[in-house]
Write a protein that holds these residues in place. Sequence first.
Motif, short mmCIF file in Angstrom:
data_model
loop_
_atom_site.label_atom_id
_atom_site.label_comp_id
_atom_site.label_asym_id
_atom_site.label_seq_id
_atom_site.Cartn_x
_atom_site.Cartn_y
_atom_site.Cartn_z
N VAL A 53 0.84 -1.20 0.00
CA VAL A 53 0.00 0.00 0.00
C VAL A 53 0.88 1.26 0.00
N ILE A 54 1.88 1.28 0.91
CA ILE A 54 2.76 2.46 0.98
C ILE A 54 3.56 2.62 -0.30
N GLY A 55 4.06 1.49 -0.82
CA GLY A 55 4.83 1.55 -2.07
C GLY A 55 4.00 2.05 -3.23
N ARG A 56 2.74 1.61 -3.28
CA ARG A 56 1.85 2.08 -4.35
C ARG A 56 1.61 3.58 -4.23
N TRP A 57 1.44 4.06 -2.98
CA TRP A 57 1.24 5.50 -2.78
C TRP A 57 2.49 6.28 -3.18
N ILE A 58 3.66 5.75 -2.81
CA ILE A 58 4.92 6.42 -3.19
C ILE A 58 5.08 6.44 -4.71
N GLY A 59 4.75 5.32 -5.36
CA GLY A 59 4.86 5.26 -6.82
C GLY A 59 4.00 6.29 -7.51
N ARG A 60 2.74 6.41 -7.03
CA ARG A 60 1.85 7.41 -7.63
C ARG A 60 2.34 8.82 -7.35
N ALA A 61 2.86 9.04 -6.13
CA ALA A 61 3.33 10.39 -5.79
C ALA A 61 4.54 10.78 -6.64
N VAL A 62 5.50 9.85 -6.76
CA VAL A 62 6.70 10.15 -7.56
C VAL A 62 6.34 10.37 -9.02
N SER A 63 5.47 9.49 -9.54
CA SER A 63 5.04 9.63 -10.93
C SER A 63 4.31 10.95 -11.15
N GLY A 64 3.44 11.32 -10.19
CA GLY A 64 2.71 12.58 -10.33
C GLY A 64 3.61 13.79 -10.27
N LEU A 65 4.57 13.77 -9.35
CA LEU A 65 5.50 14.89 -9.25
C LEU A 65 6.34 15.03 -10.51
N MET A 66 6.77 13.90 -11.07
CA MET A 66 7.57 13.95 -12.30
C MET A 66 6.75 14.49 -13.46
N GLU A 67 5.48 14.06 -13.54
CA GLU A 67 4.62 14.55 -14.62
C GLU A 67 4.38 16.05 -14.50
N LYS A 68 4.16 16.54 -13.28
CA LYS A 68 3.97 17.98 -13.09
C LYS A 68 5.22 18.76 -13.49
N ALA A 69 6.39 18.23 -13.12
CA ALA A 69 7.64 18.91 -13.45
C ALA A 69 7.85 18.97 -14.96
N LEU A 70 7.54 17.87 -15.66
CA LEU A 70 7.71 17.84 -17.11
C LEU A 70 6.67 18.71 -17.82
N LEU A 71 5.43 18.69 -17.31
CA LEU A 71 4.40 19.52 -17.93
C LEU A 71 4.70 21.01 -17.75
N SER A 72 5.35 21.37 -16.65
CA SER A 72 5.71 22.77 -16.43
C SER A 72 6.75 23.25 -17.43
N ARG A 73 7.45 22.31 -18.07
CA ARG A 73 8.43 22.65 -19.11
C ARG A 73 7.83 22.55 -20.50
N SER A 74 6.49 22.50 -20.58
CA SER A 74 5.74 22.48 -21.85
C SER A 74 6.07 21.24 -22.69
N ILE A 75 6.29 20.12 -22.04
CA ILE A 75 6.55 18.86 -22.73
C ILE A 75 5.21 18.21 -23.09
N ASP A 76 5.18 17.54 -24.24
CA ASP A 76 3.95 16.94 -24.74
C ASP A 76 3.33 16.01 -23.70
N LYS A 77 2.01 16.11 -23.52
CA LYS A 77 1.31 15.34 -22.49
C LYS A 77 1.42 13.84 -22.72
N ALA A 78 1.37 13.41 -23.99
CA ALA A 78 1.47 11.98 -24.28
C ALA A 78 2.82 11.43 -23.84
N VAL A 79 3.88 12.19 -24.10
CA VAL A 79 5.22 11.76 -23.69
C VAL A 79 5.33 11.74 -22.18
N VAL A 80 4.77 12.75 -21.52
CA VAL A 80 4.81 12.82 -20.06
C VAL A 80 4.08 11.63 -19.45
N SER A 81 2.92 11.29 -19.98
CA SER A 81 2.16 10.16 -19.48
C SER A 81 2.92 8.85 -19.66
#
Length: 276
Positions: free
Chosen positions: A30-58
């Motif tokens: 459960v904790i690992g799944r939460w950490i995985g989603r958090a890390v993935s979400g933070l990385m996606e936000k960081a990449l989207l802030s640099r105007s990177i294509d959403k499909a690539v970010v996903s």
Amino acid sequence: MDEVTHFMTENQDVMVSHLLNIVMALVIFVIGRWIGRAVSGLMEKALLSRSIDKAVVSFLGSIVYSLIMIAVLLMALSHVGVQTTSFIAILGAAGLAVGLALQGSLANFASGVLIIIFRPFKAGHFIDAGGVMGTVDKIEIFQTVLKTPDNKRVIIPNAQITGGAITNFSAEPTRRVDLVIGISYDSDLKKAKALLADILAQDERILPEPAPNIVIGELADSSVNILVRPWVNAADYWAVYWETLEKVKLTFDEQGIGIPFPQMDVHIQSTQQEKE
């Protein structure tokens, strides 16, 4: 029933231990799944802030999440008592086999990720990369699409781009136009420089700062080469380059300033035998 009760009484400590291990494995999952989603979400936000294509970010986010979940599952299974060494060996062998089979594609993928993250160029920029000059049309995860000035579509693998020098002609707002104007040795040098300065001063596209340079670059074999270096906005580069050359030729012709071309003087010397 008595046998079951007797068995549970004798193995109570073992059962409690296994139960705690199962609970710990669930907590880790459960904790690992939460950490995985958090890390993935933070990385996606960081990449989207640099105007990177959403499909690539996903796509990148899903890869990071999958890697974290694989590690979490192995940790959870080890707490339950499952030997994970064999799983790790199988995953390593499979990863090696896939890496060898797809090493070209993986190199292009890694290069695409680097291009997307560090952004040495973006769509609309005019670049020289991978041995091709053109305007960037698309930046994809495995390849980059350029349009050449003569309207050809060139698809370049990303590994070929990052493996060499990248020249971005559109990254800066201004560019320097480098012209070499040759005049004959018997022409009036001061007059030629004054005419060149006047041609530049009449062109509104030429920037006042930095000031244009008009200097002697070389005393060549058949000409005095004058370096003319004005600064312009990047969008005006080629128009100024071509039109300035035309104005120089027409103005020099009107003012009697000679523009030499390669030539060879042949001297014929008669011998004593020919005289007799």
